[in-house]
Design a protein around this motif. Sequence first.
Motif, PDB file in Angstrom:
ATOM      1  N   ARG A  52       0.837  -1.201   0.000  1.00 55.30           N
ATOM      2  CA  ARG A  52       0.000   0.000   0.000  1.00 55.30           C
ATOM      3  C   ARG A  52       0.874   1.254   0.000  1.00 55.30           C
ATOM      4  N   ALA A  53       1.935   1.227   0.831  1.00 53.85           N
ATOM      5  CA  ALA A  53       2.846   2.371   0.882  1.00 53.85           C
ATOM      6  C   ALA A  53       3.534   2.570  -0.462  1.00 53.85           C
ATOM      7  N   THR A  54       3.905   1.441  -1.095  1.00 53.94           N
ATOM      8  CA  THR A  54       4.547   1.535  -2.410  1.00 53.94           C
ATOM      9  C   THR A  54       3.596   2.130  -3.435  1.00 53.94           C
ATOM     10  N   ARG A  55       2.331   1.669  -3.404  1.00 54.48           N
ATOM     11  CA  ARG A  55       1.345   2.218  -4.338  1.00 54.48           C
ATOM     12  C   ARG A  55       1.124   3.703  -4.086  1.00 54.48           C
ATOM     13  N   GLU A  56       1.070   4.086  -2.801  1.00 56.93           N
ATOM     14  CA  GLU A  56       0.881   5.499  -2.472  1.00 56.93           C
ATOM     15  C   GLU A  56       2.078   6.323  -2.930  1.00 56.93           C
ATOM     16  N   ASP A  57       3.293   5.760  -2.737  1.00 54.97           N
ATOM     17  CA  ASP A  57       4.494   6.466  -3.194  1.00 54.97           C
ATOM     18  C   ASP A  57       4.477   6.641  -4.710  1.00 54.97           C
ATOM     19  N   ILE A  58       4.100   5.576  -5.410  1.00 52.59           N
ATOM     20  CA  ILE A  58       4.048   5.650  -6.870  1.00 52.59           C
ATOM     21  C   ILE A  58       2.996   6.662  -7.313  1.00 52.59           C
ATOM     22  N   ALA A  59       1.835   6.632  -6.641  1.00 55.72           N
ATOM     23  CA  ALA A  59       0.772   7.583  -6.988  1.00 55.72           C
ATOM     24  C   ALA A  59       1.230   9.017  -6.749  1.00 55.72           C
ATOM     25  N   GLU A  60       1.963   9.230  -5.637  1.00 57.30           N
ATOM     26  CA  GLU A  60       2.467  10.570  -5.341  1.00 57.30           C
ATOM     27  C   GLU A  60       3.507  10.999  -6.373  1.00 57.30           C
ATOM     28  N   GLN A  61       4.373  10.058  -6.772  1.00 52.09           N
ATOM     29  CA  GLN A  61       5.371  10.369  -7.792  1.00 52.09           C
ATOM     30  C   GLN A  61       4.712  10.711  -9.122  1.00 52.09           C
ATOM     31  N   VAL A  62       3.664   9.948  -9.464  1.00 51.49           N
ATOM     32  CA  VAL A  62       2.935  10.229 -10.704  1.00 51.49           C
ATOM     33  C   VAL A  62       2.303  11.616 -10.645  1.00 51.49           C
ATOM     34  N   LYS A  63       1.748  11.951  -9.473  1.00 56.44           N
ATOM     35  CA  LYS A  63       1.135  13.272  -9.305  1.00 56.44           C
ATOM     36  C   LYS A  63       2.174  14.378  -9.448  1.00 56.44           C
ATOM     37  N   VAL A  64       3.334  14.177  -8.802  1.00 61.04           N
ATOM     38  CA  VAL A  64       4.407  15.180  -8.885  1.00 61.04           C
ATOM     39  C   VAL A  64       4.883  15.333 -10.321  1.00 61.04           C
ATOM     40  N   LEU A  65       5.100  14.194 -10.992  1.00 58.47           N
ATOM     41  CA  LEU A  65       5.550  14.248 -12.382  1.00 58.47           C
ATOM     42  C   LEU A  65       4.499  14.898 -13.275  1.00 58.47           C
ATOM     43  N   GLY A  66       3.225  14.615 -12.977  1.00 61.59           N
ATOM     44  CA  GLY A  66       2.155  15.245 -13.748  1.00 61.59           C
ATOM     45  C   GLY A  66       2.155  16.754 -13.577  1.00 61.59           C
ATOM     46  N   ASN A  67       2.342  17.205 -12.322  1.00 70.92           N
ATOM     47  CA  ASN A  67       2.407  18.646 -12.071  1.00 70.92           C
ATOM     48  C   ASN A  67       3.616  19.273 -12.754  1.00 70.92           C
ATOM     49  N   GLU A  68       4.760  18.575 -12.690  1.00 66.17           N
ATOM     50  CA  GLU A  68       5.955  19.085 -13.357  1.00 66.17           C
ATOM     51  C   GLU A  68       5.734  19.174 -14.865  1.00 66.17           C
ATOM     52  N   ASN A  69       5.020  18.180 -15.400  1.00 63.69           N
ATOM     53  CA  ASN A  69       4.729  18.193 -16.830  1.00 63.69           C
ATOM     54  C   ASN A  69       3.866  19.389 -17.201  1.00 63.69           C
ATOM     55  N   ILE A  70       2.885  19.692 -16.338  1.00 67.05           N
ATOM     56  CA  ILE A  70       2.030  20.860 -16.577  1.00 67.05           C
ATOM     57  C   ILE A  70       2.857  22.137 -16.548  1.00 67.05           C
ATOM     58  N   TYR A  71       3.748  22.236 -15.527  1.00 70.06           N
ATOM     59  CA  TYR A  71       4.591  23.430 -15.422  1.00 70.06           C
ATOM     60  C   TYR A  71       5.498  23.576 -16.641  1.00 70.06           C
ATOM     61  N   LEU A  72       6.063  22.448 -17.095  1.00 66.97           N
ATOM     62  CA  LEU A  72       6.950  22.502 -18.252  1.00 66.97           C
ATOM     63  C   LEU A  72       6.195  22.936 -19.505  1.00 66.97           C
ATOM     64  N   LYS A  73       4.975  22.428 -19.665  1.00 69.39           N
ATOM     65  CA  LYS A  73       4.170  22.834 -20.818  1.00 69.39           C
ATOM     66  C   LYS A  73       3.830  24.320 -20.744  1.00 69.39           C
ATOM     67  N   GLU A  74       3.511  24.784 -19.529  1.00 69.50           N
ATOM     68  CA  GLU A  74       3.212  26.203 -19.362  1.00 69.50           C
ATOM     69  C   GLU A  74       4.438  27.055 -19.668  1.00 69.50           C
ATOM     70  N   ASP A  75       5.604  26.606 -19.182  1.00 69.50           N
ATOM     71  CA  ASP A  75       6.838  27.343 -19.455  1.00 69.50           C
ATOM     72  C   ASP A  75       7.138  27.364 -20.948  1.00 69.50           C
ATOM     73  N   LEU A  76       6.934  26.214 -21.601  1.00 67.22           N
ATOM     74  CA  LEU A  76       7.184  26.138 -23.039  1.00 67.22           C
ATOM     75  C   LEU A  76       6.274  27.108 -23.787  1.00 67.22           C
ATOM     76  N   ALA A  77       4.986  27.099 -23.433  1.00 70.68           N
ATOM     77  CA  ALA A  77       4.048  28.016 -24.083  1.00 70.68           C
ATOM     78  C   ALA A  77       4.419  29.465 -23.795  1.00 70.68           C
ATOM     79  N   PHE A  78       4.855  29.715 -22.557  1.00 72.05           N
ATOM     80  CA  PHE A  78       5.240  31.071 -22.168  1.00 72.05           C
ATOM     81  C   PHE A  78       6.402  31.579 -23.020  1.00 72.05           C
ATOM     82  N   PHE A  79       7.449  30.774 -23.141  1.00 73.70           N
ATOM     83  CA  PHE A  79       8.621  31.213 -23.891  1.00 73.70           C
ATOM     84  C   PHE A  79       8.355  31.235 -25.397  1.00 73.70           C
ATOM     85  N   GLN A  80       7.488  30.337 -25.880  1.00 78.21           N
ATOM     86  CA  GLN A  80       7.122  30.386 -27.295  1.00 78.21           C
ATOM     87  C   GLN A  80       6.365  31.669 -27.611  1.00 78.21           C
TER      88      GLN A  80
END
Length: 204
Positions: A52-80
Motif C-alpha cells: 500500500r505504501a509503495t502504491r501510495e508512493d508511486i501515486a504521489e510520484q505520478v502526481k508530482v511528475l504530472g504537475n511538473e509536466n504541466i509546469y513545463l508545458k506552461e513554461d514552453l508556451a510562455f517562452f514560445q
Amino acid sequence: MFDAGRKFPSFDKNAISHELDQLSDFSTRLKRDNEKLRTQVTGLERQLQMDRATREDIAEQVKVLGNENIYLKEDLAFFQNLATSNEKDAENISIYHFKLKQGKSPGEYRYSLILLLGRQHTNDFQGKLAFTINLWQNDKKAVMPMPLPNEDSSGVFSVSFKFYHRVERTFKVPSDTVVEGLQVQVFENGTTEAKLTQAVDLSL
C-alpha cells in the motif's frame, strides 16, 4: 468375576489417560499451527502495508511528475509566446503565471510567479517584492503582510535578475485562517512607488 471387576476400572483409567495425552498432543499441535498462522498473517499484513505504501508512493510520484509536466508545458508556451511577442521589447517589468495553491499540510500555501524584464531595460533589475495576504480570520476579513522564511515580518524580500526570474515559495498561516488570495507589489530600488501590482485568487 472379581478379577474382571478389578481390571475394568484400571482399563478406564488407562483409556482416559491415553485420551488426555492425545488431547494434549492435539492442543500442542493446534497452538503451533495457530502460532504459524499468526506469523503468516503478520507477515501478510506487513507485506500489504508495504504494498500500500509503495502504491501510495508511486501515486504521489505520478502526481508530482504530472504537475511538473504541466509546469513545463506552461513554461514552453510562455517562452514560445514570448519569442513572437512585442512585449519582449518593452521596458517595463511584467508578471506571468501568478498562482496560489494550498500546500500539503494544514495552513500551508504555495505560490509561484515569473518576473519578466523588457529587453530595452539594459541593466539588471534590482528591487523588492512585497506580498500581502487576503484572508478570513475569526469570521473577519483581513489583509496582512506575508511573513517569509529568513525574512522580516513585512513580507518583503529582494530580487535581482537580468531577463526573467521565477519565484516559488510556501508560507503558513494559523489553522483557523482561510486564505482567499495574494497580492504582490514590485518595487525598484531607490523608489517608493510600486512599478507593478498584481493579485491572484486561491486556486481550488
